[in-house]
Structure formats: C-alpha cells, structure tokens
Design an enzyme around this catalytic site. Structure first.
Site, mmCIF file in Angstrom:
data_model
loop_
_atom_site.group_PDB
_atom_site.id
_atom_site.type_symbol
_atom_site.label_atom_id
_atom_site.label_comp_id
_atom_site.label_asym_id
_atom_site.label_seq_id
_atom_site.Cartn_x
_atom_site.Cartn_y
_atom_site.Cartn_z
ATOM 1 N N ALA A 150 0.923 -1.097 0.044
ATOM 2 C CA ALA A 150 -0.018 0.145 -0.066
ATOM 3 C C ALA A 150 0.668 1.236 -0.096
ATOM 4 O O ALA A 150 1.501 1.599 0.857
ATOM 5 C CB ALA A 150 -0.873 0.075 1.196
ATOM 6 N N ASP A 193 -9.901 -5.190 15.928
ATOM 7 C CA ASP A 193 -8.744 -3.981 16.101
ATOM 8 C C ASP A 193 -9.172 -2.989 14.724
ATOM 9 O O ASP A 193 -7.916 -2.691 14.404
ATOM 10 C CB ASP A 193 -7.529 -5.040 16.011
ATOM 11 C CG ASP A 193 -6.681 -3.822 16.751
ATOM 12 O OD1 ASP A 193 -6.715 -2.663 17.452
ATOM 13 O OD2 ASP A 193 -5.190 -3.951 16.589
ATOM 14 N N ASN A 198 -4.675 0.503 11.121
ATOM 15 C CA ASN A 198 -5.003 -0.604 10.223
ATOM 16 C C ASN A 198 -5.645 -0.551 8.823
ATOM 17 O O ASN A 198 -6.214 -1.649 8.565
ATOM 18 C CB ASN A 198 -5.451 -1.679 11.387
ATOM 19 C CG ASN A 198 -4.707 -2.200 12.287
ATOM 20 O OD1 ASN A 198 -3.487 -2.024 12.074
ATOM 21 N ND2 ASN A 198 -5.383 -2.610 13.309
HETATM 22 N N1 LIG Z 1 0.911 -4.050 2.898
HETATM 23 C C1 LIG Z 1 1.578 -3.020 3.560
HETATM 24 N N2 LIG Z 1 1.781 -1.824 2.558
HETATM 25 C C2 LIG Z 1 2.460 -0.635 3.206
HETATM 26 N N3 LIG Z 1 2.660 -0.563 4.406
HETATM 27 C C3 LIG Z 1 2.314 -1.348 5.324
HETATM 28 C C4 LIG Z 1 1.828 -2.754 4.918
HETATM 29 N N4 LIG Z 1 1.414 -3.319 6.014
HETATM 30 C C5 LIG Z 1 1.982 -2.610 7.051
HETATM 31 N N5 LIG Z 1 2.262 -1.222 6.812
HETATM 32 C C6 LIG Z 1 2.572 -0.230 7.622
HETATM 33 O O1 LIG Z 1 3.044 -0.772 8.755
HETATM 34 C C7 LIG Z 1 2.279 -0.571 9.858
HETATM 35 C C8 LIG Z 1 2.206 -1.855 10.793
HETATM 36 O O2 LIG Z 1 1.626 -2.868 10.183
HETATM 37 P P1 LIG Z 1 0.701 -3.885 11.089
HETATM 38 O O3 LIG Z 1 -0.390 -3.070 11.900
HETATM 39 O O4 LIG Z 1 0.310 -4.862 10.175
HETATM 40 O O5 LIG Z 1 1.763 -4.336 12.124
HETATM 41 P P2 LIG Z 1 1.688 -4.858 13.387
HETATM 42 O O6 LIG Z 1 3.055 -5.321 13.964
HETATM 43 O O7 LIG Z 1 0.419 -5.635 13.659
HETATM 44 O O8 LIG Z 1 1.546 -3.366 14.365
HETATM 45 P P3 LIG Z 1 0.825 -3.020 15.433
HETATM 46 O O9 LIG Z 1 0.561 -4.198 16.379
HETATM 47 O O10 LIG Z 1 1.395 -1.951 16.038
HETATM 48 O O11 LIG Z 1 -0.736 -2.558 14.936
HETATM 49 C C9 LIG Z 1 0.874 0.062 9.360
HETATM 50 O O12 LIG Z 1 0.049 0.941 9.992
HETATM 51 C C10 LIG Z 1 1.359 0.638 7.926
HETATM 52 O O13 LIG Z 1 1.893 1.858 8.207
#
Ligand SMILES: Nc1ncnc2c1ncn2[C@@H]1O[C@H](COP(=O)(O)OP(=O)(O)OP(=O)(O)O)[C@@H](O)[C@H]1O
Length: 404
Positions: A150, A193, A198
């Site tokens: 994204a 969530d 997200n």
């Molecule tokens: N497919 C993607 N393309 C671009 N950016 C991404 C993508 N997936 C995640 N991100 C970026 O990374 C961030 C964190 O992703 P994600 O929420 O999946 O990780 P997480 O470890 O579950 O984080 P948290 O637990 O803090 O929510 C997102 O808010 C976004 O900014």
C-alpha cells in the site's frame, strides 16, 4: 490529533503477555495502481521511476540483515517501511515480476502460535478493500508474510495531516470499510482491532481508496463466541472492556463508529490524553467514558447531521440497540454517492476461492515450523541480528484488561 493509542493484550499467552503498546504510523508515500474491482475505483498511477528504484538500501544489505541470504531470496528487500509492535515491515520487489510487495517479518518461536489466526484469517479474505496476503515463508530467524503493497501509508497519518476529513471523503472511505467489514463478517471473521492505523491507503489523489491490513486480533467465529479482551484502547467496544460475557461482531461496528468519528472530527471520541496523568489513570478514564458512551461533538468542527446521526447509532453501549451493518447500509448518509457496484461487490467476492497462491496445507506446515525458534545468525556487519526482535511491552493496569 494525539498520535498514540494503547493496545489490550493479545488473545493467547505469549512471551509478551499483558501489554500497553504505542501504535506506529505508516510512512508510505508512493502511488501505485491495482487491479480489483471495488467500491471505489482507484485512479491508475505511474510505475516506479528510476529514482525511486535506486533506493540507497536496494543493494541487498537490508536483505542480508534479515535473512543472510540475499542471493537465493525470491524477494529483493529495499527499505523498512514501518515497525509494528510485533514486527518489521519492509518494502520489497518480486525478483521475477518486479512487482512491489510489503513483507512483514515476525520473529520465529513459540510466539508464532499467536500468529496462526492472524495469518490464516487474513489469507482467507480475498477482497478489493482488504490487503492481499499472498504467501508466507521462513527465513532462519523470521516468519515472513508477503502482502500487497500500500503506497499511501495509513489512514491515521492521512487524517492527522489534514486535521480532519471533509464529509464526502470520510463517507467514501467509510463506505469502503463497511463493505469490507460486511464481507469479513460473512466469512465469520471478526476483526476486533479496526482503527485508522490498520487501514491503508492505495491512492492519494483526493479520492482515497482504502484497504484493511492487520488481522492480528481477528477471530473466526463459527460456533463459539468471543470472550477475550483484545483491541486498542479508544476503539474497543464497551462489551469487550467490561469482560466476562460473550460478545459478537457488533464490537466491530463500535470500532468503526470510533473510526468515523476520528475521520470527521480529527480527534478521538473517548481516548483521554493529558500530560498530567500517567498511562494507568488515562486508561481508566478512557474506559469509564467508553462504558457510558460519554463523548461529544466539539463545537469548533462542523460535522454533517448525517454523519453525526450515524455515529450516534454506532456508539450505542447496548449491542441489541446498536445499528447493524445492514442498518448502516440503509442509512441515508451512507447511501449518498454510493457507487452502484458497492452493493453487489460482496456477492462476487464471496465466490472467489482463497489460498490460490499458497495452499492451506503449505501454510499450516510453515506456520507449524515457525513455532520452532529460529537460528541466530550474524549479519553482514558481524553482529548478532537482534534488531528485529519484537519490542518488549510494558504492562497494562491490572483489572482493566486481563485475559478472560
Ligand atoms: N501492506 C503494507 N503496505 C504498506 N505499508 C504497510 C503494509 N502493512 C503494514 N504497513 C505499515 O506498517 C504499519 C504496521 O503494520 P501492522 O499493523 O500490520 O503491524 P503490527 O506489528 O501488527 O503493528 P501493530 O501491532 O502496532 O498494529 C501499518 O500501520 C502501515 O503503516
């Protein structure tokens, strides 16, 4: 808008149990077209320029840091996009197709048990408003989840940069999220969530096109109901915060109501922020407000009557009286300027089979293997590669959110 929220612990026991965690925001900037039909058709955007491709880290050094094996890897890593609470997210390119992807690296080990639901649920969901989970693979130290990329960063940043969104933009995003959520619920997946962090943005041309990205707290509910307290403080429904009793997919409607409020007001409906109070006190104050649905529309931001009415119907403590997804879809504010295709999109999506790139059997095998601790490697600089270990989480106030 204040820029951090706190997380309620994950469902299963893990190496990091009780937690309050600061949420990161995305930093994606480039634009990229994509191919699905959708509620909103994105405007195609140009391919990467030469300048964009010549990233300083595109020489394989990032790759060697992550898996020590740049030559054999299917994907070429170019830069770190973001650090999540349990992961690092990298931009990468498929070496054969040169397509850009995002790869989420999660440390291998017993913690990976917690990721089974996240990854399996995500891979089951094939929808234009959900980031595609393409495949998983293992490196010596990490479980890697390959995702559709994204380019526009996350919705939190998008709203924060603008203060708040105008009625039309907020509605367009909300319509897409409602359709995505309806699809998840049809597939019996509750997200638990939903929040702007997200929700990722595919285009930034004034007509944002969004996709849900993180299914870390999702649950597939076929016969059982949910009991566990999970989510993000400020977006979590009162029935989850109260704990004890069963709750259902209506919790996602509450979170989506908070998300709509954040878009149109540019502030949180419930989350308390004060430099004078510590995290525990702020958490308790926020919780009290959520349990009473105690929020107001501030006088200095103009919120349309329709949006305010819908938010009021979504932020209802009694789940029997809270508006349902089908109720939202009938609401006049939602119906305004709704693309025709939106109402039939989910029928088509529900017919699309999942696990087309990687079979479910393969996925299960890799997830099982990921539960074994990875092999510690030294990176190219010769030091142990600990930079990708999940950050330690601090503990959440007792009684406010433990596991049920
Ligand atoms: N497919 C993607 N393309 C671009 N950016 C991404 C993508 N997936 C995640 N991100 C970026 O990374 C961030 C964190 O992703 P994600 O929420 O999946 O990780 P997480 O470890 O579950 O984080 P948290 O637990 O803090 O929510 C997102 O808010 C976004 O900014």
């Amino acid at each position: 808008m204040g820029c951090s929220t706190s997380k309620i612990p994950t469902e299963e026991p893990s190496t990091q149990t009780s937690a309050v965690e600061t949420i990161n925001q995305g930093r994606g900037t480039q634009q990229e077209g994509q191919h699905h039909s959708s509620v909103e058709q994105p405007t195609p955007t140009p391919a990467l320029t030469g300048e964009q491709q010549r990233h300083p880290e595109a020489d394989g050094s990032v790759q060697r840091q992550v898996d020590g094996n740049a030559e054999k890897a299917k994907y070429r890593l170019t830069r770190q996009i973001e650090r999540g609470s349990h992961s690092r997210i990298f931009e990468a390119f498929d070496r054969v197709t040169n397509k850009r992807v995002a790869i989420k690296f999660l440390a291998r080990g017993v913690y990976c048990k917690n990721l089974r639901a996240e990854i399996t649920n995500h891979m089951m969901l094939v929808h234009p408003h959900i980031i595609e989970a393409k495949e998983v693979y293992l490196t010596p130290q990490f479980l890697a989840l390959v995702l559709e990329y994204a380019p526009g960063g996350d919705l939190f940043k998008y709203v924060d940069a603008r203060g708040h969104l105008d009625d039309g933009t907020a509605r367009r995003i909300f319509q897409q999220l409602v359709i995505a959520l309806e699809y998840c619920h049809e597939k019996k997946v509750i997200n638990r969530d939903l929040k702007p962090e997200n929700t990722l943005i595919m285009t930034l041309d004034g007509r944002p096109y969004v996709k849900l990205c993180d299914f870390g707290y999702s649950k597939q509910v076929i016969e059982t109901k949910c009991k566990t307290q999970v989510g993000t403080v400020g977006y979590t429904a009162p029935e989850i915060l109260r704990g004890g009793s069963d709750y259902n997919s209506a919790c996602d409607v509450w979170s989506l109501g908070c998300l709509l409020y954040v878009m149109v007001v540019g502030d949180y409906p419930f989350l308390c922020e004060s430099e004078r109070l510590d995290d525990k006190a702020l958490f308790r104050r926020t919780q009290d407000r959520v349990l009473k649905a105690d929020y107001i529309f501030p006088g200095d931001v103009e919120v349309s009557r329709g949006a305010a009415d819908l938010i009021r119907q979504m932020l209802v403590v009694d789940i029997e009286k809270r508006i349902s997804i089908s109720g939202i879809k009938r609401h006049p504010w939602f119906r305004q300027d709704l693309p025709k295709a939106a109402l039939t999109l989910n029928q088509d999506c529900l017919r699309v089979p999942a696990f087309q790139i990687q079979s479910r059997a393969d996925l299960e095998r890799i997830l099982a293997e990921a539960e074994h601790a990875g092999v510690a490697r030294t990176n190219s600089a010769g030091s142990s590669n600990s930079v990708f270990a999940p950050r330690r989480l601090s503990s959440i106030p007792s009684g406010s959110s433990g596991r049920s």
